[in-house]
Design an enzyme around this catalytic site. Structure first.
Site, PDB file in Angstrom:
ATOM      1  N   ASP A 167     -13.019 -31.875   4.383  1.00 37.83           N
ATOM      2  CA  ASP A 167     -14.419 -32.314   4.362  1.00 37.83           C
ATOM      3  C   ASP A 167     -15.262 -31.244   3.683  1.00 37.83           C
ATOM      4  O   ASP A 167     -14.813 -30.113   3.459  1.00 37.83           O
ATOM      5  CB  ASP A 167     -14.918 -32.547   5.789  1.00 37.83           C
ATOM      6  CG  ASP A 167     -16.152 -33.445   5.852  1.00 37.83           C
ATOM      7  OD1 ASP A 167     -16.654 -33.868   4.788  1.00 37.83           O
ATOM      8  OD2 ASP A 167     -16.617 -33.705   6.972  1.00 37.83           O
ATOM      9  N   LYS A 168     -16.503 -31.624   3.345  1.00 38.05           N
ATOM     10  CA  LYS A 168     -17.494 -30.673   2.844  1.00 38.05           C
ATOM     11  C   LYS A 168     -18.779 -30.871   3.630  1.00 38.05           C
ATOM     12  O   LYS A 168     -19.018 -31.913   4.234  1.00 38.05           O
ATOM     13  CB  LYS A 168     -17.752 -30.835   1.342  1.00 38.05           C
ATOM     14  CG  LYS A 168     -18.184 -32.191   0.853  1.00 38.05           C
ATOM     15  CD  LYS A 168     -19.624 -32.601   1.063  1.00 38.05           C
ATOM     16  CE  LYS A 168     -20.624 -31.679   0.417  1.00 38.05           C
ATOM     17  NZ  LYS A 168     -22.034 -32.180   0.660  1.00 38.05           N
ATOM     18  N   HIS A 169     -19.599 -29.832   3.619  1.00 42.04           N
ATOM     19  CA  HIS A 169     -20.900 -29.906   4.292  1.00 42.04           C
ATOM     20  C   HIS A 169     -21.921 -29.126   3.489  1.00 42.04           C
ATOM     21  O   HIS A 169     -21.644 -28.029   2.997  1.00 42.04           O
ATOM     22  CB  HIS A 169     -20.833 -29.330   5.708  1.00 42.04           C
ATOM     23  CG  HIS A 169     -22.165 -29.338   6.400  1.00 42.04           C
ATOM     24  ND1 HIS A 169     -22.691 -30.477   6.989  1.00 42.04           N
ATOM     25  CD2 HIS A 169     -23.092 -28.362   6.562  1.00 42.04           C
ATOM     26  CE1 HIS A 169     -23.884 -30.186   7.481  1.00 42.04           C
ATOM     27  NE2 HIS A 169     -24.151 -28.922   7.242  1.00 42.04           N
ATOM     28  N   SER A 170     -23.102 -29.704   3.342  1.00 40.52           N
ATOM     29  CA  SER A 170     -24.215 -29.038   2.677  1.00 40.52           C
ATOM     30  C   SER A 170     -25.269 -28.682   3.703  1.00 40.52           C
ATOM     31  O   SER A 170     -25.521 -29.445   4.641  1.00 40.52           O
ATOM     32  CB  SER A 170     -24.818 -29.954   1.608  1.00 40.52           C
ATOM     33  OG  SER A 170     -26.069 -29.454   1.169  1.00 40.52           O
ATOM     34  N   THR A 225     -27.477 -38.081   4.194  1.00 35.49           N
ATOM     35  CA  THR A 225     -26.413 -38.899   3.602  1.00 35.49           C
ATOM     36  C   THR A 225     -26.367 -40.286   4.222  1.00 35.49           C
ATOM     37  O   THR A 225     -26.170 -41.294   3.527  1.00 35.49           O
ATOM     38  CB  THR A 225     -25.062 -38.190   3.767  1.00 35.49           C
ATOM     39  OG1 THR A 225     -25.105 -36.934   3.083  1.00 35.49           O
ATOM     40  CG2 THR A 225     -23.923 -39.019   3.212  1.00 35.49           C
ATOM     41  N   ARG A 261     -33.850 -27.300  20.732  1.00 37.19           N
ATOM     42  CA  ARG A 261     -34.248 -26.329  19.707  1.00 37.19           C
ATOM     43  C   ARG A 261     -35.439 -26.840  18.907  1.00 37.19           C
ATOM     44  O   ARG A 261     -36.315 -26.068  18.517  1.00 37.19           O
ATOM     45  CB  ARG A 261     -33.064 -26.057  18.765  1.00 37.19           C
ATOM     46  CG  ARG A 261     -31.957 -25.244  19.382  1.00 37.19           C
ATOM     47  CD  ARG A 261     -30.692 -25.306  18.531  1.00 37.19           C
ATOM     48  NE  ARG A 261     -30.963 -24.856  17.174  1.00 37.19           N
ATOM     49  CZ  ARG A 261     -30.329 -25.324  16.104  1.00 37.19           C
ATOM     50  NH1 ARG A 261     -29.404 -26.265  16.232  1.00 37.19           N
ATOM     51  NH2 ARG A 261     -30.613 -24.855  14.911  1.00 37.19           N
ATOM     52  N   SER A 290     -24.163 -25.594  15.682  1.00 36.40           N
ATOM     53  CA  SER A 290     -24.549 -26.995  15.530  1.00 36.40           C
ATOM     54  C   SER A 290     -23.771 -27.668  14.407  1.00 36.40           C
ATOM     55  O   SER A 290     -23.188 -28.744  14.582  1.00 36.40           O
ATOM     56  CB  SER A 290     -26.053 -27.088  15.268  1.00 36.40           C
ATOM     57  OG  SER A 290     -26.457 -28.432  15.069  1.00 36.40           O
ATOM     58  N   LYS A 341     -19.768 -30.292  15.189  1.00 34.61           N
ATOM     59  CA  LYS A 341     -19.549 -31.683  14.769  1.00 34.61           C
ATOM     60  C   LYS A 341     -18.440 -31.770  13.718  1.00 34.61           C
ATOM     61  O   LYS A 341     -17.594 -32.668  13.765  1.00 34.61           O
ATOM     62  CB  LYS A 341     -20.847 -32.280  14.221  1.00 34.61           C
ATOM     63  CG  LYS A 341     -21.967 -32.376  15.252  1.00 34.61           C
ATOM     64  CD  LYS A 341     -23.156 -33.116  14.711  1.00 34.61           C
ATOM     65  CE  LYS A 341     -23.938 -32.337  13.663  1.00 34.61           C
ATOM     66  NZ  LYS A 341     -24.690 -31.205  14.217  1.00 34.61           N
ATOM     67  N   LYS A 342     -18.462 -30.866  12.737  1.00 35.67           N
ATOM     68  CA  LYS A 342     -17.452 -30.923  11.688  1.00 35.67           C
ATOM     69  C   LYS A 342     -16.053 -30.662  12.247  1.00 35.67           C
ATOM     70  O   LYS A 342     -15.088 -31.350  11.896  1.00 35.67           O
ATOM     71  CB  LYS A 342     -17.788 -29.906  10.592  1.00 35.67           C
ATOM     72  CG  LYS A 342     -18.932 -30.339   9.690  1.00 35.67           C
ATOM     73  CD  LYS A 342     -18.571 -31.578   8.891  1.00 35.67           C
ATOM     74  CE  LYS A 342     -19.683 -32.047   7.990  1.00 35.67           C
ATOM     75  NZ  LYS A 342     -19.337 -33.299   7.273  1.00 35.67           N
TER      76      LYS A 342
END
Length: 433
Positions: free
Chosen positions: A79-82, A119, A167, A182, A186-187
């Protein structure tokens, strides 16, 4: 174990033991920790921080507060995350490219809040599509097609969902420790074999300076690797929109153009998407030239478009999205050019201000309960460093009403500085591994 003792330890600049932080995460999920205690914990971490080991323990505790997926698939789960920017629709192109390369991508994504797009909101601009699927359906789509871009179920990292809300109202969002826990809780709950992070830096990012971006990237990489997931981060430039379109349906349209073979429609977007995909494949043992060839082939051959269209149909969208996306995507009733007030070079672009202009049009949320108009946004956004003549379009504006169009047009003109030629930096600024 006790919330008071854990909070007191962090207040005294001591890191609680891993089992204490795991207990606190479970307490967030099951209600054993009160809202007051959660707020005090967040403030203590924000002010005094955690050690590297403490950050890993909090992240894994939050990951383990709900379901953690396990996979038995004939290929790696990646996977990727930005960290968020403007015109950043990489996920919609990267997931099907990776699927076409034999990778499985169960991408658990988020919604937009503030100036950055989400997304899930972009995908839901496609008529009929729902990003809310059961775990069983996520597994089926991932296995059959190779990629699925969905929202987290209520059972994925419930500790994070509760702590994030705390938060947001206690001015503790900016803590690198809490941001890291955070994002990664999830990832990592998706059961990944590898992860690549796109940490944005610049006017359109949350991290405005390179030092801030590096600190976050290092924390994310160290924590993810410490939690057992092989991870690399790229620090990338967000001093200008990544794609020349900002908004939900218009960003989907740009992605469709790219997947259809028109890479020239968004060269920065394509360059970064390919770099992130290559990085993931290299992490799985491919040579850089081999990975580059595989990614280029997936895009040029139409294989990535085929995977994306299959995913859209499987999630309730139109079955002919690949052939007829222009018909399916919603269109705003008011369309017009925003023109340059003077001649010169595009010397600077305030990405955050552009993002907020899209929010003002109705394309984003000021608060979580706001409803989004998927049709509004900006297209044909001029690039940093371009020469512009007075009266030439800076972008095309898509609005629901004349009033919102007029307000957004003024905001766009204020966000784009025309002056001397700027020094344009590299798209990929640094790699952290």
């Amino acid at each position: 174990m006790g919330a008071r003792a854990i909070i007191a330890a962090i207040r005294a600049r001591q890191t609680p033991a891993p089992d204490e932080l795991a207990w606190f995460a479970q307490g967030l999920a099951n209600g054993a920790v009160s809202n007051a205690q959660a707020g005090a914990f967040a403030m203590a971490v924000c002010l005094n921080g955690l050690s590297d080991a403490g950050r890993v323990a909090l992240t894994t505790g939050m990951r383990d507060s709900g379901d953690v997926l396990a996979w038995d698939l004939p290929g790696p789960v990646l996977d990727k995350h930005s960290t968020g920017g403007v015109g950043d629709c990489v996920s919609l192109i990267a997931a099907p490219i990776l699927a076409a390369c034999g990778v499985f991508v169960p991408m658990i994504s988020g919604r937009g809040l503030g100036h950055t797009g989400g997304t899930l909101d972009k995908l839901e601009a496609i008529p009929g599509l729902s990003t809310q699927v059961t775990e069983a359906r996520l597994r089926q789509i991932t296995r059959d097609i190779g990629c699925a871009i969905v929202s987290a179920t209520g059972q994925i990292a419930p500790a994070d969902r509760r702590l994030y809300a705390i938060r947001d109202v206690t001015a503790t969002v900016e803590s690198i420790d809490l941001i890291t826990a955070s994002i990664l809780s999830k990832k990592l709950a998706a059961g990944l074999d590898g992860l690549v992070l796109d940490v944005k830096c610049g006017s359109g990012a949350f991290m405005k300076t390179h030092d801030e971006a590096r600190a976050l990237a290092q924390a994310l990489v160290d924590t993810a690797n410490g939690a057992g997931c092989r991870t690399t981060a790229l620090i990338t430039d967000m001093n200008a929109p990544l794609a020349p379109a900002l908004g939900n349906a218009v960003e989907v349209a740009i992605c469709m153009e790219v997947l259809a073979g028109n890479s020239a429609a968004a060269p920065r977007l394509v360059a970064l998407t390919e770099a992130l995909c290559v990085q993931l494949l290299v992490m799985q043992g491919q040579s850089a030239p081999e990975a580059q060839a595989n990614v280029a082939r997936a895009l040029a051959s139409g294989a990535a478009m085929e995977r994306f269209a299959q995913m859209i149909a499987a999630m309730g969208g139109p079955p002919d999205m690949a052939e007829d996306w222009r018909t399916h995507l919603p269109k705003a009733p008011v369309v017009g050019a925003v023109t340059a007030p003077q001649s010169g070079y595009v010397a600077a672009i305030d990405g955050e201000a552009l993002g907020m202009a899209v929010v003002a049009l109705g394309g984003g949320r000021r608060v979580e309960t706001d409803r989004i108009d998927p049709s509004v946004g900006l297209t044909d956004v001029i690039a940093l460093g371009d020469v512009v003549e007075k009266g030439q379009p800076l972008c095309t504006l898509h609005a629901a009403t004349e009033d919102t169009a007029e307000f957004a047009a003024r905001a766009v003109q204020a966000a784009i500085t025309i002056g001397d030629v700027p020094l344009v930096g590299p798209l990929i600024m640094e790699r952290i591994s």
